[in-house]
Design a protein around this motif. Structure first.
Motif, PDB file in Angstrom:
ATOM      1  N   MET A   1      11.477  -3.290  -1.771  1.00 28.22           N
ATOM      2  CA  MET A   1      10.197  -2.174  -1.911  1.00 28.22           C
ATOM      3  C   MET A   1       9.864  -1.976  -0.309  1.00 28.22           C
ATOM      4  O   MET A   1       9.068  -2.901   0.225  1.00 28.22           O
ATOM      5  CB  MET A   1       9.078  -2.940  -2.718  1.00 28.22           C
ATOM      6  CG  MET A   1       9.380  -3.071  -4.091  1.00 28.22           C
ATOM      7  SD  MET A   1       7.980  -3.420  -5.134  1.00 28.22           S
ATOM      8  CE  MET A   1       7.566  -5.136  -4.670  1.00 28.22           C
ATOM      9  N   PRO A   2      10.040  -0.799  -0.143  1.00 33.83           N
ATOM     10  CA  PRO A   2       9.411  -0.565   1.442  1.00 33.83           C
ATOM     11  C   PRO A   2       8.065  -0.529   1.512  1.00 33.83           C
ATOM     12  O   PRO A   2       7.490  -0.175   0.384  1.00 33.83           O
ATOM     13  CB  PRO A   2      10.176   0.894   1.467  1.00 33.83           C
ATOM     14  CG  PRO A   2      10.240   1.512   0.177  1.00 33.83           C
ATOM     15  CD  PRO A   2      10.607   0.356  -0.658  1.00 33.83           C
ATOM     16  N   ARG A   3       7.545  -0.807   2.662  1.00 32.04           N
ATOM     17  CA  ARG A   3       6.341  -1.038   3.247  1.00 32.04           C
ATOM     18  C   ARG A   3       5.796   0.319   3.779  1.00 32.04           C
ATOM     19  O   ARG A   3       6.517   0.375   4.829  1.00 32.04           O
ATOM     20  CB  ARG A   3       5.856  -2.323   3.755  1.00 32.04           C
ATOM     21  CG  ARG A   3       4.272  -2.638   3.758  1.00 32.04           C
ATOM     22  CD  ARG A   3       4.094  -3.763   4.523  1.00 32.04           C
ATOM     23  NE  ARG A   3       2.578  -4.218   4.073  1.00 32.04           N
ATOM     24  CZ  ARG A   3       2.234  -5.435   4.792  1.00 32.04           C
ATOM     25  NH1 ARG A   3       2.686  -5.980   5.674  1.00 32.04           N
ATOM     26  NH2 ARG A   3       0.710  -5.779   4.298  1.00 32.04           N
ATOM     27  N   ILE A   4       4.829   0.949   3.510  1.00 31.69           N
ATOM     28  CA  ILE A   4       4.533   2.368   4.132  1.00 31.69           C
ATOM     29  C   ILE A   4       3.222   2.206   4.639  1.00 31.69           C
ATOM     30  O   ILE A   4       2.340   1.867   3.955  1.00 31.69           O
ATOM     31  CB  ILE A   4       4.652   3.294   3.262  1.00 31.69           C
ATOM     32  CG1 ILE A   4       6.224   3.525   2.815  1.00 31.69           C
ATOM     33  CG2 ILE A   4       4.220   4.808   3.685  1.00 31.69           C
ATOM     34  CD1 ILE A   4       6.392   4.367   1.668  1.00 31.69           C
ATOM     35  N   VAL A 134       5.513   9.366  -0.889  1.00 34.74           N
ATOM     36  CA  VAL A 134       5.789   8.004  -1.178  1.00 34.74           C
ATOM     37  C   VAL A 134       6.426   8.003  -2.713  1.00 34.74           C
ATOM     38  O   VAL A 134       6.425   9.015  -3.473  1.00 34.74           O
ATOM     39  CB  VAL A 134       4.354   7.195  -1.522  1.00 34.74           C
ATOM     40  CG1 VAL A 134       3.838   7.283  -0.052  1.00 34.74           C
ATOM     41  CG2 VAL A 134       3.518   7.837  -2.634  1.00 34.74           C
ATOM     42  N   GLY A 135       7.091   6.872  -3.140  1.00 33.47           N
ATOM     43  CA  GLY A 135       7.817   6.678  -4.346  1.00 33.47           C
ATOM     44  C   GLY A 135       7.457   5.664  -5.242  1.00 33.47           C
ATOM     45  O   GLY A 135       6.726   4.676  -4.588  1.00 33.47           O
ATOM     46  N   PRO A 136       7.901   5.452  -6.432  1.00 34.94           N
ATOM     47  CA  PRO A 136       7.569   4.346  -7.411  1.00 34.94           C
ATOM     48  C   PRO A 136       8.077   2.968  -6.546  1.00 34.94           C
ATOM     49  O   PRO A 136       9.024   3.041  -5.896  1.00 34.94           O
ATOM     50  CB  PRO A 136       8.339   4.817  -8.770  1.00 34.94           C
ATOM     51  CG  PRO A 136       8.537   6.299  -8.492  1.00 34.94           C
ATOM     52  CD  PRO A 136       8.475   6.477  -7.035  1.00 34.94           C
ATOM     53  N   ASP A 137       7.304   2.138  -6.805  1.00 39.07           N
ATOM     54  CA  ASP A 137       7.513   0.459  -6.076  1.00 39.07           C
ATOM     55  C   ASP A 137       7.159   0.598  -4.656  1.00 39.07           C
ATOM     56  O   ASP A 137       7.523  -0.717  -4.196  1.00 39.07           O
ATOM     57  CB  ASP A 137       8.889   0.333  -6.601  1.00 39.07           C
ATOM     58  CG  ASP A 137       9.073   0.280  -8.013  1.00 39.07           C
ATOM     59  OD1 ASP A 137       8.219  -0.208  -8.800  1.00 39.07           O
ATOM     60  OD2 ASP A 137      10.062   0.446  -8.491  1.00 39.07           O
ATOM     61  N   ARG A 166       2.001   7.654  -9.108  1.00 40.26           N
ATOM     62  CA  ARG A 166       3.256   7.387  -8.459  1.00 40.26           C
ATOM     63  C   ARG A 166       3.627   5.944  -8.540  1.00 40.26           C
ATOM     64  O   ARG A 166       4.768   5.790  -8.486  1.00 40.26           O
ATOM     65  CB  ARG A 166       3.065   7.591  -7.102  1.00 40.26           C
ATOM     66  CG  ARG A 166       2.812   9.043  -6.617  1.00 40.26           C
ATOM     67  CD  ARG A 166       4.112  10.072  -7.138  1.00 40.26           C
ATOM     68  NE  ARG A 166       5.184   9.816  -6.102  1.00 40.26           N
ATOM     69  CZ  ARG A 166       6.608  10.295  -6.628  1.00 40.26           C
ATOM     70  NH1 ARG A 166       6.463  10.806  -7.767  1.00 40.26           N
ATOM     71  NH2 ARG A 166       7.333  10.185  -5.701  1.00 40.26           N
ATOM     72  N   ARG A 167       2.816   5.145  -9.359  1.00 39.44           N
ATOM     73  CA  ARG A 167       3.091   3.719  -9.452  1.00 39.44           C
ATOM     74  C   ARG A 167       3.630   2.839  -8.260  1.00 39.44           C
ATOM     75  O   ARG A 167       4.262   2.123  -8.180  1.00 39.44           O
ATOM     76  CB  ARG A 167       4.407   3.639 -10.321  1.00 39.44           C
ATOM     77  CG  ARG A 167       4.054   4.328 -11.921  1.00 39.44           C
ATOM     78  CD  ARG A 167       2.923   3.701 -12.623  1.00 39.44           C
ATOM     79  NE  ARG A 167       2.962   4.375 -14.051  1.00 39.44           N
ATOM     80  CZ  ARG A 167       1.770   4.151 -14.916  1.00 39.44           C
ATOM     81  NH1 ARG A 167       1.035   2.943 -14.329  1.00 39.44           N
ATOM     82  NH2 ARG A 167       1.843   4.639 -15.923  1.00 39.44           N
ATOM     83  N   VAL A 168       2.640   3.139  -7.094  1.00 42.59           N
ATOM     84  CA  VAL A 168       2.872   2.370  -6.079  1.00 42.59           C
ATOM     85  C   VAL A 168       1.953   1.248  -5.967  1.00 42.59           C
ATOM     86  O   VAL A 168       0.849   1.227  -6.788  1.00 42.59           O
ATOM     87  CB  VAL A 168       2.497   3.272  -4.862  1.00 42.59           C
ATOM     88  CG1 VAL A 168       3.431   4.549  -4.763  1.00 42.59           C
ATOM     89  CG2 VAL A 168       1.087   3.574  -4.666  1.00 42.59           C
ATOM     90  N   SER A 169       2.278   0.202  -5.182  1.00 42.57           N
ATOM     91  CA  SER A 169       1.414  -0.890  -4.914  1.00 42.57           C
ATOM     92  C   SER A 169       0.721  -0.765  -3.612  1.00 42.57           C
ATOM     93  O   SER A 169       1.058  -0.629  -2.679  1.00 42.57           O
ATOM     94  CB  SER A 169       2.202  -2.404  -4.916  1.00 42.57           C
ATOM     95  OG  SER A 169       1.422  -3.125  -4.471  1.00 42.57           O
TER      96      SER A 169
END
Length: 416
Positions: A1-4, A134-137, A166-169
């Motif tokens: 999971m990429p960190r943005i 951004v994308g999911p996860d 977007r189901r991001v964390s």
């Protein structure tokens, strides 16, 4: 999971050449001196991608010139300065500069052009731009330091939007508090995670109020230190109630509260009174009360299927507790026997005219028959039994009014 890492750019003042340089103090011995707090975060967090958002008039030129890019892309940089002065920065110009800044930073860099947020439409557009980047996860860190003064509020709302849509964390929210710079020149870095976690809890409470599903709290209870055994007990209780097995939910609810620390660790402590109140039935044998309350709750929330199921089961529990005191209302055979006896007695009374039910004047029996018919129709998706029932199932307001009437006739307020 990429960190943005997502950061904002503000609009320069007429006499300004950019933000004031500050020594940002992260409170753990690390300090970074820079005029852009997002770059300080980049140095500390080392994200996989840096997203910078700004308006057509934000100080894009100052940000780009702040990077060690030498003489590269001089034409585009001159165009950018003119565009900032005229508040006409556009997407193609920013796209051309992204890889140059990214190479200088050693981090993938993307620029996003957002409106000023002056209208509701522009505010929604900001959310759309964020969601597209951004994308999911993805794991997102938001820097709310710079930008127009109202953008931090929009950024906070954006975090909630990204998590839900977007189901991001959302890993963290940061703010470089320049106004709190101390006498030694240290500017404290504030984490707004407490406010963010509180927002998540309030959102969960709203979801719980809608469907009474305890499991909505499970991930956050784990995150704040409640043991896995306790949370698993709460999830079991939720599962039992969601599959109509209210009686089986009582024991895991008791187990949950027995295993939990008191008070619950922050920020879960904010919902402890609510959760305790909603599960207070766990410490009594009030099965009828719980079934009745769930029937009324689901009716209020327009979940008619669950409402009629709990209503009919609640009435059968009431019959057991009034006609066979001391018996086990959870025993299936006992429930079936009492229901059969009740129906046979009412039918017999009607046939021999020994009771008002013969003339259709027994309100309890009439209400029971109507509720049973509605329940069977909606559960089994069968044809309505008569014209009245068919009319109710074609008109929500009419169905709701009828169920409210039936519940008043069938459900005494007091526990039998």
């Amino acid at each position: 999971m990429p960190r943005i890492l997502i950061s904002f750019l503000g609009k320069p003042q007429q006499t300004s050449t950019g933000y004031r340089t500050a020594r940002y103090d992260f409170g753990d011995g690390r300090t970074v001196t820079t005029s852009f707090f997002g770059l300080a975060l980049r140095d500390v967090l080392m994200p996989d991608r840096l997203i910078v958002l700004g308006t057509p008039g934000s100080m894009w030129d100052v940000f780009v010139e702040h990077q060690p890019i030498g003489t590269e892309a001089e034409r585009e940089r001159l165009q950018l300065m003119e565009a900032v002065a005229n508040q006409t920065v556009d997407e193609p110009l920013l796209r051309a500069l992204e890889p140059i800044v990214g190479r200088a930073l050693g981090t993938e860099c993307r620029f996003g052009l957002i409106p000023y947020g002056r209208t509701e439409l522009e505010q929604r557009r900001i959310l759309s731009v964020l969601a597209a980047m951004v994308g999911p996860d993805d794991r997102v860190v938001l820097d709310l330091t710079h930008g127009l003064r109202h953008l931090p509020l929009l950024g906070f709302v954006s975090a909630l939007y990204l998590q839900i849509v977007r189901r991001v964390s959302i890993d963290a929210l940061y703010y470089g508090a320049l106004d709190l710079t101390d006498a030694d020149g240290h500017t404290p870095v504030l984490r707004l995670d407490g406010l963010w976690q509180l927002t998540r809890w309030l959102t969960a409470v709203h979801a719980f109020d809608k469907d009474q599903d305890y499991a909505v709290f499970a991930p956050m209870l784990r995150a704040c230190g409640v043991s896995d055994h306790a949370v698993e007990a709460l999830e079991r209780a939720a599962f039992y109630e969601r599959t109509m097995r209210v009686t089986e939910a009582r024991r895991p609810l008791q187990e949950f509260w027995r295993l939990c620390p008191h008070p619950l660790p922050a920020p879960a402590d904010v919902i402890e009174p609510l959760l305790d109140k909603r599960t207070a039935w766990r410490d009594s044998e009030r099965l009828y009360t719980r079934q009745r309350d769930l029937a009324l709750f689901y009716l209020e929330n327009r979940d008619y299927l669950r409402s009629v199921i709990f209503a009919l089961e609640g009435f059968i529990t009431y019959l057991i507790q009034t006609r066979v005191p001391g018996s086990d209302p959870q025993n299936y055979d006992q429930r079936h026997q009492v229901k059969e006896q009740y129906e046979k007695a009412c039918y017999a009374a009607a046939q021999t005219r020994q009771a008002p039910a013969a003339d259709g004047d027994d309100p309890q029996w009439t209400a029971y028959c109507r509720l049973r018919g509605i329940r069977n129709t909606v559960v089994h998706a069968t044809r309505p039994a008569d014209a009245e029932e068919q009319a109710m199932l074609q008109d929500e307001a009419r169905l709701r009014t009828k169920l409210e009437q039936l519940y008043r006739q069938l459900f005494p307020e007091e526990e039998p």
